[in-house]
Design an enzyme around this catalytic site. Sequence first.
Site, short mmCIF file in Angstrom:
data_model
loop_
_atom_site.label_atom_id
_atom_site.label_comp_id
_atom_site.label_asym_id
_atom_site.label_seq_id
_atom_site.Cartn_x
_atom_site.Cartn_y
_atom_site.Cartn_z
N GLY A 1 1.80 0.04 8.72
CA GLY A 1 1.93 0.13 7.28
C GLY A 1 0.73 0.84 6.68
O GLY A 1 0.06 1.64 7.35
N GLY B 1 0.94 -2.83 13.63
CA GLY B 1 1.01 -2.62 12.19
C GLY B 1 0.80 -1.16 11.84
O GLY B 1 -0.29 -0.63 12.03
N LYS C 1 0.81 -1.22 0.00
CA LYS C 1 0.00 0.00 0.00
C LYS C 1 0.84 1.28 0.00
O LYS C 1 0.47 2.27 -0.63
CB LYS C 1 -0.97 -0.02 1.18
N ALA D 1 -2.43 -0.01 5.70
CA ALA D 1 -3.74 -0.16 6.33
C ALA D 1 -3.74 0.44 7.72
O ALA D 1 -4.69 1.11 8.13
CB ALA D 1 -4.13 -1.63 6.37
#
Length: 277
Positions: free
Chosen positions: A140, A138, A77, A142
């Site tokens: 990243g 997380g 992404k 998302a």
Amino acid sequence: MGGLIPNLDGASQIYAVFGDPVAQVQTPRLVNPIFAAAACNIFAVPFHVTPAQFDSAWDAFSMLDNVAGIGVTVPHKVAAARKCATLTPTAEAVGAVNSIQRSADGSMHGALFDGTGFVLGIGARRARLAGARVLMVGAGGAGRAIAHALAGEGIASLALVDLDPDAIAFTAWMVNGLLKREAATALDPLAEARFDVVINASPIGIKGNAGFPISPEALHSDMLVADIAALSGETQLLRDARAAGAATSDGNDMLQAQIALIAGFASGLPAGTPLGA
């Protein structure tokens, strides 16, 4: 495809979905019936694209006139956002995309619907976000999108875990700027902390052997636990959360909430316009 999708023909377009892994991706299953119902001759097809293959795959698909666009999931992404000619305001703020629209000249235009999908996907439990103490694993693409949306919901604090310290720093900087206070930091593993909301926005549970960084004993019945990695099966985190009596949400909730927006963008509509509305 259950008879809902017409046969491919020479005028068909492809909406490619890149991921690594990709076997768990549900976008094609959910978006193809929407294309068919709207009489769009577009087919979403998954492609297993590793980080090493990403640049070559992107360049090849951007050159093909019968490509409507590209959907991206983990871990692409952020990399995809850097290759887009334009980004929607949310995608630009977060630095990530999950849906890319290809123009006739081959230029690629990125949008990000994950944050909207997350808050809409948890339904009435969205009210829990205001004033919540949140742990998110997380940071990243998302994770950043969800963090952006969480700031808009007025969370109290956000503890972040990621293997990449730069990803944590960027996400914390973004959230703190939106909230205009120091609300987001890296999780201190030595500090005693109790959370109201726990979110897995990492590949833990679907890729590799890493375990979730908090123990099942830390989960409790008045907590909301969301695991956006859980699409085609239940992860250990969700099993532990249910055993603790916590409210849960998986990746399908988030995806279902944004799928019409993805379909609209893939079919050439402005970002944020659902197909079939």
